[in-house]
Design an enzyme around this catalytic site. Sequence first.
Site, short mmCIF file in Angstrom:
data_model
loop_
_atom_site.label_atom_id
_atom_site.label_comp_id
_atom_site.label_asym_id
_atom_site.label_seq_id
_atom_site.Cartn_x
_atom_site.Cartn_y
_atom_site.Cartn_z
N PHE A 193 -40.75 -65.51 -30.15
CA PHE A 193 -39.96 -65.29 -28.88
C PHE A 193 -40.33 -63.66 -28.79
O PHE A 193 -40.10 -62.76 -29.75
CB PHE A 193 -38.74 -65.32 -29.26
CG PHE A 193 -37.72 -65.27 -27.79
CD1 PHE A 193 -37.61 -66.29 -27.25
CD2 PHE A 193 -37.35 -64.00 -27.58
CE1 PHE A 193 -36.96 -66.14 -26.01
CE2 PHE A 193 -36.72 -63.82 -26.34
CZ PHE A 193 -36.55 -64.79 -25.39
N THR A 355 -40.48 -46.02 -12.31
CA THR A 355 -39.58 -45.00 -11.88
C THR A 355 -38.88 -44.12 -12.87
O THR A 355 -38.87 -42.98 -12.96
CB THR A 355 -38.58 -45.50 -11.04
OG1 THR A 355 -39.27 -46.39 -9.83
CG2 THR A 355 -37.72 -44.59 -10.55
C1 LIG Z 1 -40.51 -51.08 -3.39
C2 LIG Z 1 -40.67 -50.99 -4.87
N1 LIG Z 1 -40.31 -52.04 -5.55
C3 LIG Z 1 -40.30 -51.80 -6.74
C4 LIG Z 1 -40.56 -50.60 -7.63
C5 LIG Z 1 -40.58 -50.93 -8.92
O1 LIG Z 1 -39.44 -50.12 -9.43
P1 LIG Z 1 -39.41 -49.40 -11.01
O2 LIG Z 1 -40.29 -48.30 -10.98
O3 LIG Z 1 -38.16 -49.27 -11.31
O4 LIG Z 1 -40.05 -50.72 -11.85
C6 LIG Z 1 -40.76 -49.54 -6.73
C7 LIG Z 1 -40.96 -48.25 -7.41
O5 LIG Z 1 -41.40 -47.28 -6.78
C8 LIG Z 1 -40.71 -49.54 -5.36
O6 LIG Z 1 -40.88 -48.80 -4.55
C1 LIG Z 2 -38.08 -60.43 -31.26
C2 LIG Z 2 -37.67 -60.46 -29.96
N1 LIG Z 2 -38.53 -59.77 -28.98
C3 LIG Z 2 -38.13 -59.64 -27.72
C4 LIG Z 2 -36.92 -60.21 -27.12
C5 LIG Z 2 -36.64 -59.93 -25.87
O1 LIG Z 2 -35.55 -58.90 -25.60
P1 LIG Z 2 -34.78 -58.74 -24.30
O2 LIG Z 2 -34.06 -60.29 -24.19
O3 LIG Z 2 -34.03 -57.61 -24.21
O4 LIG Z 2 -35.76 -58.98 -23.04
C6 LIG Z 2 -35.90 -60.65 -28.05
C7 LIG Z 2 -34.74 -61.27 -27.44
O5 LIG Z 2 -33.97 -61.95 -28.10
C8 LIG Z 2 -36.47 -60.74 -29.37
O6 LIG Z 2 -35.56 -61.11 -30.25
#
Ligand SMILES: Cc1ncc(COP(=O)(O)O)c(C=O)c1O
Ligand SMILES: Cc1ncc(COP(=O)(O)O)c(C=O)c1O
Lengths: 475, 513
Positions: A193, A355
């Site tokens: 996972f 961002t």
């Molecule tokens: C329109 C739009 N969508 C998605 C994103 C992605 O956001 P983030 O950087 O928080 O993943 C951006 C970031 O610039 C954006 O301008």
């Molecule tokens: C081993 C491991 N990797 C990744 C994840 C994913 O984390 P999140 O739920 O914060 O995306 C989990 C969540 O249970 C995990 O147990």
Amino acid sequence: MPHPTISVCEGYFPEEPVAPVVVTSSPGPKLKKAADALNKVFDSRAAYFVADYAKSQGNYIVDVDGNSYLDVYAQIASIPLGYNNPKLVEVAKSDKMTSAIINRPALGNFPGADTEEIIAELLKVAPKGQDKVWSGLSGADANELAFKAAFMWYQSKKRGYSSGFSTEETESVMKNQAPGSPELAIMSFERAFHGRLFASASTTCSKPIHKLDLPSFNWPKAEFPSYKYPLEANVAANQEEDRRCLAIVENLLKTWAVPIAAVLIEPIQSEGGDNHASNEFFQGLRDVTLKYGSLLIVDEVQTGVGATGTFWAHEHFNMSPPPDMVTFSKKFQSAGYYFHDPEIIPNQPYRQFNTWCGDPARMILAGAIGKEVVDKDLAKQAARVGNYLYPKLEALAGKYPAYMADLRGKNRATFIAWSFKDASLRNKFLADMKTVGINVGGCAEDSVRLRPTLVFEEKHADILVAGIEKILSSY
Amino acid sequence: MLSARFSRVSPTLAAFRTVSKTKQAKSATAGAIAYRKGIRYNSTAALYYPNEPKKPQAVTDSIPGPVSVELNEVLGEVFDNRASYFVTDYDNSIGNYISDKDGNQLLDVYCQISSIPLGYNNPELFKTAQSKEMASALINRPALACFPPAEYANILKEGILAAAPPGTDKVWTALSGSCANETAYKAAFMYLAAKKRGSLDFSDEELTSVMNNEAPGSPETVILSFDKGFHGRLFGSLSTTRSKALHKLDIPAFKWPKAPFPALKYPLNEHSRENAEEEARCLAEFEEIICQYPPHTIAAIIVEPVQSEGGDNHASSVFFQGLRDITIKYDILMIVDEVQTGVGASGKFWAHEHWNLTTPPDMVTFSKKFQAAGFYYSNPNLQPKQAYRQFNTWCGDPSKALIARTIYQEVVKNDLVTKTASVGDYLYKELDSLFKRHPGKAKNLRGEDYGTFIAFDCANPTKRNEFLLRMRGAGINIGGCGDFSVRLRPTLVFEKSHAAVLLSAMETTLQEL
Ligand SMILES: Cc1ncc(COP(=O)(O)O)c(C=O)c1O
Ligand SMILES: Cc1ncc(COP(=O)(O)O)c(C=O)c1O
């Protein structure tokens, strides 16, 4: 071992309840109402209960009906130091935290004066061999950022780290086509996972329900060892299992249709059933990834931050050389990956970018958590408590073999699990544990996992063991 | 190297810098009390920030100054900071002014890539950050879907949901723009599959194939996005991002389709026929692409109200209504990405409200200025039938939901959307006449009647980058987008007085360019 007069937990939580209190059956009347109200606007069908965090203390979580449960699930393994930990309250109220919350920076563009200091705290508890970090926001995010780093690294090995992109690459990539958007893979393991965004879900292989109906990358799965328990009685068979699984890994690295940029593995497959593997298996994996030029990413999202008795679970394996990247989240509150090879930083800025590039508010907490764990030696304490708890569970397993098979997690502190015969019995057990005031979670279809905080101590273990016995003896 | 041409640090400002953030916040609170007693201020910025600088201040000859450079060298050893503009002193940043560690103080119209809603060290956010609720949200971070706090429903209702775009009434929370979009895609894919499947449970074939990442369990369904769109950088969102090669290179992607986005000519009123034709062409091509796919293959389209990272490309309401009509015709979901446009900057709380669509979008994603992220929706079937499908450990972050609530309440209380619309109108007109005075240096002014969400083009990428740097030298922190555009992304408390500072710096810079 003599107990100190005041335990770490008592030091933090002088008012922690001494025992669970169950005042209503679960779900209680207030809980039902609260859950229904929330569900109208936010999908909360997975809710165990609606919690009253202001009243929760240390190892005890309180619900809206006033039930107080000993919590050995701890927000799916993500509460490190207990509810309302006073040290973390201090951090939460600090000027530094306030600024981080109200002036959230785009960290890649406008790092703050304290960014270096905040990151230095994270690096103080970096896994052995790692000295850099990139930050993300959740476990899935941390893993996917690591995949991106791996893919960029892999291509830069082919192209030359400082070579530019070809016109063909820059044009094809805008159509999501090779060579700019190459056919590359991350290898993971059956029952693994790693999260539920599109690439992490492609490496997740625990249950169909986690994956169904989502497009995915056709990336390979090797087999993770399935050991016979107890380990002491099955040494040869388990060694053979290691060899079998490593051969599968090697075969996939050699034959998979597209290059495998990285192999991704959990030190203990947690959601997938708390499946363990030996030091030899992990060293074998390290060797074979080096042989075939793939990176090794260790996913410590669930195992990290002390619960297995070392700060990072893979430190038990003494792998040499250390893994290329180690991802974290959950108990650390902040997410991301550690690494050491400077060429894992892409050759140009703005390639590993978004961002916020992390969240200083969470990074400050992570630093504080790391410091408490080190100062109070809580990984060692978890080991001590685990060593106290494990034999008691072993004894219960001897007494109730029908309900406690394959006890796992010896010498892994409180990171303990066992299996039931089937899902329905396991689910009944989890529900019944509520009646004795214990909040406990499952993993895979038929297993129970213990994921208490790092301030879960012998007295809590006693309550847990008595609760389990009370329920099992009624079956 | 650029020399600083804006004024040297003043003694009052130096004194101000020694006043702690707490004191600044407190004096602002006193202002707030006065306000409630009935003394009306026109300027929300003055109310929040009685000590906000009147103009930029320079102490070093170039930015980044020596302190920034040195701090960045140390940080760079452990954290990739090559994209850093300078090292910020957040404690001494205030309102619309960002300070760096050298003591320079710049008017900020970039605002952490468009993500500071109410200014730096906002006193109301300060109160929220210091509240008991906040401390609990930080240190007792819940796995929201399993153990929601009792107050979460209300926090959502009073904040994120009170701000819900017309036609939506539910929300799923996430952590960033990328993950907001990806959770919306997941909802779309599961919705489509459930629809095709009818009431049937999963087949054995689906259950086994999905574990090998193969169809039918892991289907070949797609999200359609637009040329020059930007939707994030995780693998699903990056597959829909089509802004720049550098954002995408070396990362495996889904082979999902893209449609053309209109390239409008400016000024709009002089090109109305051509632009209408361009939009009609794009709509026709969009429909053609849809027809190339078997029915029920495209789960959703995603579109920004203004393609921001891709160059601030606008399109008319007619175009967006066209998209809505075609998506309805072919039974495809419409996701509007308001990550950058949302929360007031466009002169509406949500930019897509400008369109007055006959049927609202199916999902609207948000992040950035709202600090909290996620997607809005109304159709209950966008919530998968079984629990644990749209799921992860945290499912959002209550500490950000608390901040979002305060942001929403402050925007409403101070009427910041209307104010932004009117400052935007002023700024747009002034820019228009400024550019006329400097023909050839800045063109294609965009964002009329669109709040402060304004952009324009420079002659070429080199000139644009030079413009950005010179503006920084003149005390303005400003960002680009696309290959040769400049975008304004100020806070919602950016007022006429700030616009005047910006305009005068632009006048000088354009002269010199
Ligand atoms: C329109 C739009 N969508 C998605 C994103 C992605 O956001 P983030 O950087 O928080 O993943 C951006 C970031 O610039 C954006 O301008
Ligand atoms: C081993 C491991 N990797 C990744 C994840 C994913 O984390 P999140 O739920 O914060 O995306 C989990 C969540 O249970 C995990 O147990």
